[in-house]
Enzyme design. Structure first.
Site, PDB file in Angstrom:
ATOM      1  N   HIS A  64       0.840  -1.210   0.000  1.00 36.43           N
ATOM      2  CA  HIS A  64       0.000   0.000   0.000  1.00 36.43           C
ATOM      3  C   HIS A  64       0.872   1.256   0.000  1.00 36.43           C
ATOM      4  CE1 HIS A  64       0.937  -0.148   4.258  1.00 36.43           C
ATOM      5  NE2 HIS A  64       0.482   1.077   4.382  1.00 36.43           N
ATOM      6  N   LYS A  69       9.514  -2.631   3.320  1.00 34.94           N
ATOM      7  CA  LYS A  69      10.706  -2.497   4.172  1.00 34.94           C
ATOM      8  C   LYS A  69      10.662  -3.526   5.283  1.00 34.94           C
ATOM      9  CE  LYS A  69      14.196   0.307   5.409  1.00 34.94           C
ATOM     10  NZ  LYS A  69      15.007  -0.895   5.602  1.00 34.94           N
ATOM     11  N   LYS A  93       3.692  -1.676  12.141  1.00 35.61           N
ATOM     12  CA  LYS A  93       4.660  -0.843  12.867  1.00 35.61           C
ATOM     13  C   LYS A  93       4.930   0.462  12.110  1.00 35.61           C
ATOM     14  CE  LYS A  93       7.951  -3.448  14.134  1.00 35.61           C
ATOM     15  NZ  LYS A  93       9.183  -4.254  14.097  1.00 35.61           N
ATOM     16  N   ASP A  98       4.059   6.351  11.496  1.00 36.80           N
ATOM     17  CA  ASP A  98       3.976   7.208  10.302  1.00 36.80           C
ATOM     18  C   ASP A  98       5.241   7.178   9.452  1.00 36.80           C
ATOM     19  OD1 ASP A  98       1.336   8.162  10.741  1.00 36.80           O
ATOM     20  OD2 ASP A  98       2.110   9.471  12.322  1.00 36.80           O
ATOM     21  N   LYS A 105       9.761  -8.771   5.153  1.00 30.71           N
ATOM     22  CA  LYS A 105      10.766  -9.423   6.016  1.00 30.71           C
ATOM     23  C   LYS A 105      11.422 -10.542   5.240  1.00 30.71           C
ATOM     24  CE  LYS A 105      12.048  -8.935  10.369  1.00 30.71           C
ATOM     25  NZ  LYS A 105      11.976  -7.646  11.074  1.00 30.71           N
ATOM     26  N   SER A 360      15.948   3.861   9.789  1.00 31.23           N
ATOM     27  CA  SER A 360      16.160   3.326   8.430  1.00 31.23           C
ATOM     28  C   SER A 360      15.503   4.247   7.402  1.00 31.23           C
ATOM     29  CB  SER A 360      15.546   1.935   8.301  1.00 31.23           C
ATOM     30  OG  SER A 360      16.435   0.961   8.780  1.00 31.23           O
TER      31      SER A 360
END
Ligand code: NAD
Length: 467
Positions: A64, A69, A93, A98, A105, A360
């Site tokens: 989405h 990530k 998460k 945000d 993963k 990150s």
């Protein structure tokens, strides 16, 4: 509980939260589903000439937002269910804090201590090549990061391999958690643990919530036990200790150490580097049954090793008033309910360990913009502050020392900016989920899921798929 049920556990928490919301079942099913999962095998020629077949996975839970990530894990427990569960947790998460990514993963099923450095390098480079050939990695597609059993070194091999395949303008942003010289960002290594600290501190600073738990406000003086003394566990307790908490227990896979008076975390870290274990640390008592130490009396328990460590088998014996989930999925839903029934507070993984992905995100932005944070404005900020101080000295007829001027006028470095962005993110997200908790009279985990589902649903609604 076995890991085969991990994805189901995540979905049980999702279902509980979705009951507070009024979305169509179809939309909820789409948000929950893991969109893509890829299992592949490849050969590894070992240093002794024998060949191992390596199993690896990458799951992309939700596109989405792009890129997706999530970390890469090296562990014998890796399987399809685990990567799907962890990818789903990443989606929720990122939404809670945000950070505009979908969740993913990856994992390689190996016991890393059985492989030499050269073998680990070959595994990592081949894994990256497999991901690239399947279009499962890239700065706009899917961006891995460190997780259990991996760190800066593996991320360096990944970026180097990817750059050899695709030497394009933004290629450095194909992975985060890299060393500084290869496009990394200051503060990423410690980010998850630092975020855990900020989250626990925010919870402890709420006088009303602490009173309900029968605890004093603030971190100072609180006793802490940690499970897992790796990247997340070590940094979490390091910052808690610096804020005057008392670290009384550290549990590792080969035993635990305990000292009611408090353990010097830095000394344990040094000991572990020198001896490869914490168990022989001299200034604490060794306890062979590591897991039993999680049940000792303490104010805060930080599980920071692996999933399913607090289950219905041991939950009723856990005495901590606050459980701060550094690891992903350390508490099953049954265990969570037992702990909640006892009146303790669980600060959930899908909020508390989001510091890693937050920094990150900053690293990825740095890679896309090709400029270090603070580089353009630092000097300007310093000279503006100096001019202001000069005017104030003139008006008040008071002079400051050169040291005072230097300290007050110092411009923000990359490290300062990262730390401030991380702190702000963790504080705002905590207050958002704590408000939802109160509004719906529920727990923080359910509140975090409510927050995440709402944010992901908005994106689908904007896409026009679910009007
Ligand atoms: P790590 O490999 O650096 O450290 C894990 C530590 O746990 C190791 O020291 C290991 O020996 C110990 N351990 C393993 N099994 C244990 C057991 N049964 N009892 C006690 N200790 C045990 O891994 P990490 O990066 O610190 O990750 C830990 C957890 O945090 C994982 O659940 C991971 O998904 C999660 N996490 C990590 C990051 C990150 O940035 N590294 C971000 C978010 C979440």
């Amino acid at each position: 509980m076995s890991t085969t049920r991990f994805f189901e556990q995540v979905n049980l928490n999702f279902d509980r939260a979705s009951k507070f919301l009024k979305y169509e079942d179809g939309l909820l099913e789409q948000i929950k589903a893991c969109n893509t999962v890829c299992h592949f095998t490849f050969p590894l020629k070992k240093d002794d000439g024998t060949i191992d077949t390596i199993h690896a996975w990458r799951a992309q839970h939700s596109q989405h937002k792009l890129p997706t990530k999530g970390g890469i894990r090296y562990s014998m427990m890796v399987n399809e269910d685990e990567v799907k569960a962890l990818a789903a947790l990443m989606t929720y998460k990122c939404a809670v804090v945000d950070v505009p990514f979908g969740g993913a993963k990856g994992g390689v099923r190996i016991e890393r201590k059985n492989y030499s450095e050269a073998e680990l390098q070959r595994i990592t480079r081949r894994f990256t090549f497999e991901l690239a050939s399947k279009n499962f990695i890239g700065p706009e597609i899917d961006v891995p990061a460190p997780d259990y059993g991996t760190g800066e070194q593996e991320m360096a091999w990944i970026v180097d391999t990817f750059l050899a395949i695709d030497p394009s303008l933004h290629a450095e942003g194909c992975v985060t958690g890299k060393p500084i010289g290869l496009g990394g960002i200051r503060g990423r290594t410690e980010a998850t643990g630092r975020g855990v600290f900020f989250g626990i501190r925010e919870a402890c600073d709420n006088a009303e919530d602490m009173k309900a738990l029968g605890l004093e406000k603030g971190i100072a003086g609180k006793s802490v036990i940690v499970q897992g003394f790796g990247n997340v566990g070590y940094h979490s307790v390091k910052y808690l200790m610096e804020a005057d908490a008392r670290i009384t227990g550290i549990c590792e896979y080969d035993g635990a150490i305990y000292n009611e008076k408090g353990i010097d975390v830095e000394a344990v870290f040094k000991h572990m580097q020198e001896h490869g274990t914490i168990t022989s640390f001299p200034d604490a008592t060794f306890v062979e049954d590591s897991k039993s130490v999680m049940e000792y009396d303490c104010d805060i328990l930080v599980p920071a090793a692996l999933e399913s460590q607090i289950t219905e088998q041991n939950a009723s014996r856990i005495k901590a008033r606050i459980i701060g989930e550094g690891a992903n999925g350390p508490t099953t839903q049954e265990a969570h309910d037992i702990i909640k029934e006892r009146g303790a507070l669980v600060i959930p993984d899908n909020y508390l360990n989001a510091g890693g992905v937050t920094v990150s995100y900053f690293e990825w932005l740095k890679n896309l913009s090709h400029v270090r944070f603070g580089r353009m404005e630092r000097r300007f900020e310093e000279s503006s502050a100096r001019r202001m101080l000069e005017a104030m000295q003139f008006m008040t007829n008071r002079s400051l020392s050169d040291d005072e001027i230097a300290r007050i006028s110092q411009g923000a470095s990359e490290r300062d900016i990262v730390d401030s962005g991380l702190e702000d993110t963790m504080i705002s997200a905590y207050n958002q989920i704590n408000e939802l908790r109160k509004e719906h009279n529920t727990d923080l985990r359910t509140a975090a899921f409510i927050s995440a589902i709402k944010k992901v649903a908005v994106t689908y609604e904007r896409m026009g798929i679910f009007p």
